[in-house]
Motif scaffolding. Structure first.
Motif, short mmCIF file in Angstrom:
data_model
loop_
_atom_site.label_atom_id
_atom_site.label_comp_id
_atom_site.label_asym_id
_atom_site.label_seq_id
_atom_site.Cartn_x
_atom_site.Cartn_y
_atom_site.Cartn_z
N ARG A 173 36.62 40.18 -12.88
CA ARG A 173 36.09 39.30 -13.75
C ARG A 173 34.94 38.54 -13.29
NH1 ARG A 173 41.88 37.13 -16.06
NH2 ARG A 173 42.82 38.93 -16.72
N THR A 174 34.75 38.18 -12.08
CA THR A 174 33.71 37.37 -11.69
C THR A 174 32.97 38.05 -10.59
OG1 THR A 174 34.85 35.97 -10.14
CG2 THR A 174 34.86 35.03 -12.29
N VAL A 175 31.95 37.56 -10.21
CA VAL A 175 31.01 38.40 -8.97
C VAL A 175 31.56 37.85 -7.80
CG1 VAL A 175 28.75 38.44 -7.79
CG2 VAL A 175 28.69 38.37 -10.42
N GLU A 176 32.18 36.45 -7.55
CA GLU A 176 32.85 35.97 -6.33
C GLU A 176 33.85 36.95 -6.27
OE1 GLU A 176 31.86 34.17 -8.94
OE2 GLU A 176 30.20 32.98 -8.21
N SER A 177 34.82 37.25 -7.14
CA SER A 177 35.92 38.04 -6.67
C SER A 177 35.72 39.47 -6.19
CB SER A 177 36.75 38.26 -7.96
OG SER A 177 36.18 38.95 -9.05
N VAL A 178 34.68 39.97 -6.73
CA VAL A 178 34.20 41.36 -6.39
C VAL A 178 33.80 41.35 -4.79
CG1 VAL A 178 32.65 43.21 -6.66
CG2 VAL A 178 33.76 42.16 -8.64
N GLN A 179 32.72 40.22 -4.47
CA GLN A 179 32.65 40.05 -3.09
C GLN A 179 33.69 39.81 -2.09
OE1 GLN A 179 29.69 36.91 -3.47
NE2 GLN A 179 28.05 38.40 -4.15
N ALA A 180 34.58 39.04 -2.63
CA ALA A 180 35.65 38.69 -1.74
C ALA A 180 36.36 40.04 -1.29
CB ALA A 180 36.69 37.79 -2.55
N ARG A 181 36.79 40.71 -2.44
CA ARG A 181 37.35 41.95 -2.37
C ARG A 181 36.72 42.98 -1.57
NH1 ARG A 181 38.46 43.85 -8.31
NH2 ARG A 181 39.06 45.87 -7.07
N THR A 182 35.24 42.86 -1.53
CA THR A 182 34.30 43.66 -0.66
C THR A 182 34.61 43.32 0.79
OG1 THR A 182 32.85 44.30 -2.56
CG2 THR A 182 32.33 44.74 -0.14
N GLU A 183 34.56 42.03 0.97
CA GLU A 183 34.68 41.51 2.30
C GLU A 183 36.19 41.78 2.90
OE1 GLU A 183 32.52 40.33 4.27
OE2 GLU A 183 30.72 40.44 2.61
N LEU A 184 37.01 41.82 2.17
CA LEU A 184 38.45 42.00 2.81
C LEU A 184 38.48 43.55 3.08
CD1 LEU A 184 40.49 40.13 0.14
CD2 LEU A 184 40.35 39.47 2.65
N GLU A 185 38.02 44.45 2.31
CA GLU A 185 37.89 45.91 2.66
C GLU A 185 37.20 46.13 4.04
OE1 GLU A 185 39.69 48.15 1.61
OE2 GLU A 185 40.74 46.87 -0.18
N LYS A 186 36.21 45.30 4.05
CA LYS A 186 35.43 45.55 5.35
C LYS A 186 36.05 44.99 6.69
CE LYS A 186 30.65 45.34 3.50
NZ LYS A 186 29.38 44.35 3.31
N LEU A 187 36.73 44.00 6.50
CA LEU A 187 37.56 43.59 7.43
C LEU A 187 38.74 44.42 7.72
CD1 LEU A 187 38.33 41.24 9.44
CD2 LEU A 187 39.55 40.31 7.52
N ARG A 188 39.47 45.18 6.75
CA ARG A 188 40.42 46.23 6.99
C ARG A 188 39.98 47.24 7.90
NH1 ARG A 188 44.75 47.05 3.66
NH2 ARG A 188 43.74 45.92 1.90
N THR A 189 38.75 47.88 7.58
CA THR A 189 38.19 49.02 8.16
C THR A 189 37.66 48.64 9.52
OG1 THR A 189 37.19 49.65 6.01
CG2 THR A 189 36.15 50.50 8.11
N ALA A 190 37.21 47.43 9.84
CA ALA A 190 36.90 47.04 11.03
C ALA A 190 38.29 46.92 12.05
CB ALA A 190 36.28 45.59 11.13
N LEU A 191 39.18 46.55 11.53
CA LEU A 191 40.53 46.47 12.02
C LEU A 191 41.11 47.71 12.49
CD1 LEU A 191 42.53 43.53 10.37
CD2 LEU A 191 41.67 43.57 12.64
N HIS A 192 40.87 48.58 11.75
CA HIS A 192 41.29 50.29 12.08
C HIS A 192 40.57 50.83 12.95
CE1 HIS A 192 44.35 50.98 8.94
NE2 HIS A 192 43.73 50.46 7.96
N GLU A 193 39.20 50.38 13.05
CA GLU A 193 38.59 50.93 14.15
C GLU A 193 38.45 50.42 15.32
OE1 GLU A 193 36.20 53.32 13.96
OE2 GLU A 193 36.22 53.69 11.91
#
Length: 468
Positions: A173-193
């Motif tokens: 719904r908002t740009v801030e929510s999309v950016q937050a979800r993107t940052e969270l996915e990056k954090l998940r990928t970094a933890l897996h690596e």
């Protein structure tokens, strides 16, 4: 110093002419090796193998081998063995380790008995495994298993928290929510690596397993060098040193070998070369010590020179007699008015002594066979002069000195001292005769002996059949 190159024929000459001496030296070396084996007690060596599981590089295996032979492991093994008077430093000198194929560390131990060597190798292997596990952090099960497992559980809880935050965010719904979800996915990928790299670097899955591959075998034989090795080494090393010593002495020798060199050293004229059949000295020294030394030299073969070529074949009795006659003729032509001469021979030169004796006999026979007033040759009186302290008889009826010597036996300094002794006694060195040792020809026995023939021409009373 001689500049002649060392050839195989020279070494072969040493072995032929010094065979007795080399045998005695070899026996002496074997006895020395046996004595050395009595001073050093026998040692026994055995090895224990340690298998390293996982992937190991060559440098890492070398590092583990150094750890196995380190003082830390040796001290732990000494404390466990409790041998009286043996410390960790002593064990470190008896222990060695090396990396073998197949991720195996071979630990060797040396002791005074097979049982102690076996115990030493087994104990060092066990202490090495324990010490390596302590270094890797594998000494407690909680550190090896609980630590990484707790970290994985924390990562799982973090992933769940990230998922909850992603669902709680306003989806799209908002740009801030999309950016937050993107940052969270990056954090998940970094933890897996990070967890993947942690699993790859986990020492519990790579290098924590070390296994001692059974007890060390009890040694059945002594560790080298054994008594047989020491005896064989002495028997080989001593003759080798003797041969090298002969070669070094030959290279450093300053003995004169040619007639021209001898004539230059004495400052006189070379009258000729005579042949003397090469044989062992026949005369015996008067002194008891000298006789003992001569007997020892004869037993060891030291009375025969090795550093001169083999004697050439003799020209026969007729050829040798011609050489002596020519020398006497040259001497007569050189000193037509002389009646007596000294034949100076260096003491110990047996070849020259025999040549001087035959020259004296030949000169006497020539003097009696020549008619009176025809310039008969001088009579020779043979004297032996020690070279170390030369002393020549004072001048009497003799008109000079004739030096007779063999080549390759004397240095220029010794001959100069001999010439000086002749000058001090009032004798001029009128000439030099070189005596060469030759091989006497073996008489032929095949075939009948030739019949004696009558002379081709008879002169004097024999031609008339008698006397008037």
């Amino acid at each position: 110093m001689s500049d002649d190159p060392i050839r195989l024929v020279t070494i072969g000459r040493i072995f032929r002419r010094r065979a007795r001496l080399l045998v005695v030296v070899a026996v002496a070396g074997a006895l020395v090796g046996f004595g050395a084996s009595l001073l050093f007690p026998p040692k026994y060596t055995t090895s224990a193998s340690v298998l390293l599981a996982g992937q190991w590089g060559e440098r890492e295996l070398l590092t583990q081998a150094e750890i196995a032979a380190s003082s830390a492991v040796a001290d732990r093994a000494a404390a466990a063995l409790e041998w009286s008077g043996v410390s960790g430093g002593d064990l470190r000198e008896r222990v060695s380790a090396k990396a073998a194929d197949g991720n195996i560390i071979k630990i060797s131990g040396t002791a005074e008995s097979p049982e102690r060597a076996q115990r030493l190798a087994d104990q060092v292997a066990r202490q090495f495994v324990s010490f390596a596990a302590r270094i890797a952090g594998d000494d407690t099960e909680s550190d090896a298993v609980t630590g990484p497992e707790t970290l994985r559980q924390n990562v799982v809880r973090t992933n769940r928290r990230i998922s909850d935050l992603a669902r709680a965010a306003d989806p799209g719904r908002t740009v801030e929510s999309v950016q937050a979800r993107t940052e969270l996915e990056k954090l998940r990928t970094a933890l897996h690596e990070a967890m993947k790299k942690l699993d790859q670097a986990d020492p519990a899955t790579k290098k924590a397993d070390m296994v001692v591959m059974g007890p060390a075998a009890r040694p059945t034989g002594e560790a080298p060098p054994t008594r047989l090795h020491l005896i064989a080494a002495g028997a080989l090393l001593f003759p080798l040193c003797a041969v090298i010593g002969h070669l070094v002495a030959a290279r450093a020798s300053r003995r004169l070998r040619t007639g021209q060199e001898i004539a230059t050293a004495l400052g006189a004229t070379l009258l000729g070369t005579v042949d003397v059949p090469g044989e062992r000295p026949a005369h015996r020294p008067q002194n008891r010590d000298a006789r003992a030394r001569a007997r020892a030299r004869r037993l060891l073969g030291l009375d025969i020179r090795w550093d001169i070529p083999a004697a050439r074949p003799s020209d026969g009795d007729a050829g040798g007699e011609i050489r002596y006659r020519r020398v006497c003729a040259r001497l007569r032509d050189r000193l037509p008015s002389a009646r007596r001469l000294l034949a100076v021979v260096p003491d110990g030169d047996d070849i020259a002594r025999r040549a001087a004796g035959r020259l004296a006999a030949e000169a006497g026979a020539a003097g009696t066979s020549l008619p009176s007033g025809s310039g008969a040759g001088p009579m020779l009186r043979v004297v032996e002069v020690p070279v170390s302290r030369p002393l020549v008889p004072d001048r009497g009826p003799e008109s000079g000195a004739l030096v007779v010597l063999s080549p390759g036996s004397w240095t220029a300094e010794e001959l100069a001292g001999l010439a000086g002794a002749c000058a001090d006694a009032g004798h001029d060195v009128v000439g030099i005769v070189v005596a060469d040792a030759v091989r006497a020809r073996t008489p032929r026995t095949a075939g009948p002996a030739p019949r004696p023939t009558a002379p081709a021409l008879a002169v004097g009373d024999d031609a008339r059949g008698g006397t008037r």
